[in-house]
Design an enzyme around this catalytic site. Sequence first.
Site, mmCIF file in Angstrom:
data_model
loop_
_atom_site.group_PDB
_atom_site.id
_atom_site.type_symbol
_atom_site.label_atom_id
_atom_site.label_comp_id
_atom_site.label_asym_id
_atom_site.label_seq_id
_atom_site.Cartn_x
_atom_site.Cartn_y
_atom_site.Cartn_z
ATOM 1 N N CYS A 34 -31.321 25.210 3.787
ATOM 2 C CA CYS A 34 -30.835 23.984 4.172
ATOM 3 C C CYS A 34 -31.095 23.914 5.799
ATOM 4 O O CYS A 34 -31.501 22.793 6.479
ATOM 5 C CB CYS A 34 -29.211 23.683 4.175
ATOM 6 N N CYS A 60 -33.465 14.840 -4.020
ATOM 7 C CA CYS A 60 -32.646 16.175 -4.111
ATOM 8 C C CYS A 60 -31.296 16.132 -3.291
ATOM 9 O O CYS A 60 -30.620 16.865 -3.218
ATOM 10 C CB CYS A 60 -33.527 17.014 -3.436
#
Length: 197
Positions: A110, A41
Amino acid sequence: MSDWLYSDTVKDHFTNPRNVLFEDESSFPADARGQTGNIRCGDQMLMLLKIKDDIITDVRWKTYGCASAIASTSMLSEIVRGMHIQDAYKIKPQDLVEKLGGLPDYKIHCSVLGDKALRAAIDDYLAKTGRAGLLKEEATEICHCLGITDKDIETAFNQGARTWEELQQATKIGTACGSCKTKALELLHEFTHIYGF
């Protein structure tokens, strides 16, 4: 770059990250190691800790991540030095976002890589010292009607639930009022980002 979406603190921690492990992992003999994310990812986080008497004395980290992941983990590495592992275990992404002066909403996910890697490292240390399972990550209720937490959603995700429909089938989430759908879908996106399925 006058329309840069990041605060000065984020920019500083991104361009001058603290406590990064630039060398080989063997150059920092750690008492604890935690890794999360998935390189497929594009985001993966390694956290190494030196711990004495349950106090984090030093930290190094390495990531394949974006500016938000780098900045939030840099900030995290500064915060946890000198902290008791029990207090460090409770740090949430929202704490880091606040210290950074905010992040764009679509980048909040994130900031979870660092705190998840930190908890994995502390779990590793506790296992090595014969205290596995001593600390537990707090759960946040997402579906108030049915009492479904973020941990329930994470478990369902790891058991194969990738869509809203699959999550509903696994947990019954959103079958009462449905007001939890947005947050639940954000979590599914976050877990896809972390685990890379």
